[in-house]
Design an enzyme around this catalytic site. Structure first.
Site, PDB file in Angstrom:
ATOM      1  CD1 TRP A 113      37.422  47.927  37.489  1.00 22.30           C
ATOM      2  CD2 TRP A 113      35.862  47.762  38.934  1.00 22.30           C
ATOM      3  NE1 TRP A 113      38.195  47.646  39.090  1.00 22.30           N
ATOM      4  CE2 TRP A 113      37.064  47.175  39.858  1.00 22.30           C
ATOM      5  CE3 TRP A 113      34.513  48.020  39.051  1.00 22.30           C
ATOM      6  CZ2 TRP A 113      36.882  47.031  41.533  1.00 22.30           C
ATOM      7  CZ3 TRP A 113      34.694  47.605  41.242  1.00 22.30           C
ATOM      8  CH2 TRP A 113      35.347  47.554  41.478  1.00 22.30           C
TER       9      TRP A 113
ATOM     10  CG  ASP B  16      33.990  54.484  32.595  1.00 20.84           C
ATOM     11  OD1 ASP B  16      34.377  55.780  32.737  1.00 20.84           O
ATOM     12  OD2 ASP B  16      34.122  53.819  33.434  1.00 20.84           O
TER      13      ASP B  16
ATOM     14  CE1 TYR C 286      38.770  50.456  36.579  1.00 20.28           C
ATOM     15  CE2 TYR C 286      37.989  50.288  33.748  1.00 20.28           C
ATOM     16  CZ  TYR C 286      37.885  50.638  35.680  1.00 20.28           C
ATOM     17  OH  TYR C 286      37.391  51.675  36.348  1.00 20.28           O
TER      18      TYR C 286
ATOM     19  CD  GLN D 267      33.490  56.367  36.433  1.00 14.65           C
ATOM     20  OE1 GLN D 267      34.865  55.239  36.526  1.00 14.65           O
ATOM     21  NE2 GLN D 267      34.221  57.109  34.711  1.00 14.65           N
TER      22      GLN D 267
ATOM     23  CD1 TRP E 177      32.387  55.003  40.651  1.00 16.32           C
ATOM     24  CD2 TRP E 177      33.042  52.791  41.921  1.00 16.32           C
ATOM     25  NE1 TRP E 177      34.007  54.988  42.040  1.00 16.32           N
ATOM     26  CE2 TRP E 177      34.218  53.443  42.737  1.00 16.32           C
ATOM     27  CE3 TRP E 177      32.282  51.547  42.013  1.00 16.32           C
ATOM     28  CZ2 TRP E 177      34.500  52.965  43.692  1.00 16.32           C
ATOM     29  CZ3 TRP E 177      33.475  51.129  43.235  1.00 16.32           C
ATOM     30  CH2 TRP E 177      34.738  51.655  43.941  1.00 16.32           C
ATOM     31  CB  SER E 178      29.545  50.214  42.417  1.00 18.56           C
ATOM     32  OG  SER E 178      29.173  49.589  43.593  1.00 18.56           O
TER      33      SER E 178
ATOM     34  CE  LYS F  66      24.878  38.863  43.157  1.00 15.52           C
ATOM     35  NZ  LYS F  66      24.842  38.623  42.328  1.00 15.52           N
TER      36      LYS F  66
ATOM     37  CD  GLN G 159      24.813  39.692  35.196  1.00 17.20           C
ATOM     38  OE1 GLN G 159      25.574  40.457  33.842  1.00 17.20           O
ATOM     39  NE2 GLN G 159      25.084  39.364  36.386  1.00 17.20           N
TER      40      GLN G 159
END
Length: 337
Positions: A22, A50, A55, A178, A206-207, A217, A292
């Site tokens: 995304w 995905d 996007y 989703q 998502w997220s 952080k 990551q």
């Protein structure tokens, strides 16, 4: 390596850690870095990817297509979506009309450089197009072999029920939804998840890290880190703002000893938490750097015991958002301008 889960009441399996592009491809990172990250995902055992036509205004699909060139197509699960405005954003460049859906699938296949996508998703609910028209267009795409399965994104329980009924009548499967879902954003638990379980629909969430807030952080009373998502309008800064309150950030800091006791990093704890929900088939993770992803995939297969889950829920209970009515606010009641 990454575990697999079935998507809905189908025989189709997806990697429970799914790579989403995304806010990275075509905007946040250059193409070479994006391609390197996709290759890292493949090396780590992620085979589900995905994206969406909207996007980076179609650029993200192009980058993903380039990144997957040379891979065995049958070994990949590629998802994309249709709804939001794309291209010059004309009157038919958006929504879930038959015209836009058919134009959309042809454009996505061309940009991804594939003959079919595994999962084609309605990116939102379209209040201005009859649902019968939308579902008939999806049925035709499935029959033509251009998409194998159909899903949706951020639909309410009532919308899922209506869509599922039409899909069954038209002879295809509605297998997934989703939504946004994390330990901080739990609005699907009240009605969407129970309805989905009844209908045989899975969640691809998502997220799962609440736009990175659950990484720990972001500190209460401190400026946001330079170069973080909160400072970049191209990478979802508007989405993260709701979580950048001191009460939320203070609560999140309470998760650090819980993660340490469980032998997990904070991102791993957040992703593992959503995967404990049996209705969740996959957690979408993005990355601007390969390292990551290397951290995120270690959440696959993690089982959180009851005490750990209870401790997480207790720490976040004062700030977690749970109102099921918020799902209905996600889809615009008129076509987006």
């Amino acid at each position: 390596m990454v575990n697999y889960r079935y998507l809905g009441n189908s025989g189709f399996k997806v990697s429970e850690i799914t790579y989403g592009n995304w806010v990275t491809h075509g905007s946040q990172v250059d193409d070479s870095a994006a391609i390197a990250t996709v290759h890292t995902a493949l090396d780590l055992g992620i085979t589900s990817f995905d994206t969406a036509d909207t996007y980076a205004n179609t650029a993200a699909e192009v980058v993903l297509g380039k990144a997957l060139q040379g891979q065995r197509r049958e070994s990949l699960e590629i998802f994309t979506k249709v709804y939001w405005p794309i291209g010059p954003k004309g009157p038919n460049d958006q929504g879930l009309s038959r015209k836009h859906i058919l134009d959309g699938i042809h454009g996505s296949l061309r940009r991804l450089d594939v003959d079919y996508v595994d999962l084609y998703q309605a990116h939102r609910y379209d209040y201005e197009t009859p649902l019968e028209e939308t579902m008939q267009a999806f049925a035709d795409i499935v029959r033509q072999g251009k998409a194998l399965y159909i899903g949706v994104s951020e639909w309410t329980a009532e919308q899922l029920r209506a869509g599922h009924a039409l899909a069954t009548e038209l002879g295809f499967q509605l297998v997934s939804n989703q939504p946004q879902y994390s330990a901080l954003w739990r609005v699907i638990e009240g009605t969407v998840v129970p309805t989905s379980q009844e209908l045989g629909i899975s969640q691809i969430v998502w997220s799962p890290m609440a736009q990175g807030v659950l990484s720990g952080k972001y500190l209460p009373g401190a400026p946001v880190p330079e170069g973080s998502r909160a400072t970049d309008e191209k990478s979802g800064a508007s989405f993260i703002k709701r979580f950048l309150r001191d009460d939320v950030l203070t609560a999140v800091q309470q998760l650090k000893p819980i993660a340490q006791e469980a032998g997990l990093t904070m991102p791993q704890l957040a992703i593992a938490w959503v995967l404990q929900n049996p209705n969740v088939s996959a957690a979408l993770v993005g990355a601007s750097r390969p390292e990551q992803l290397k951290d995120s995939v270690r959440a696959s297969g993690v089982v959180l015991d009851a005490e750990v889950k209870a401790a997480i829920d207790a720490a976040l209970a004062p700030v977690a958002v749970t109102d099921p009515a918020l799902t209905a606010e996600v889809s615009p009641k008129s076509r987006p301008a």
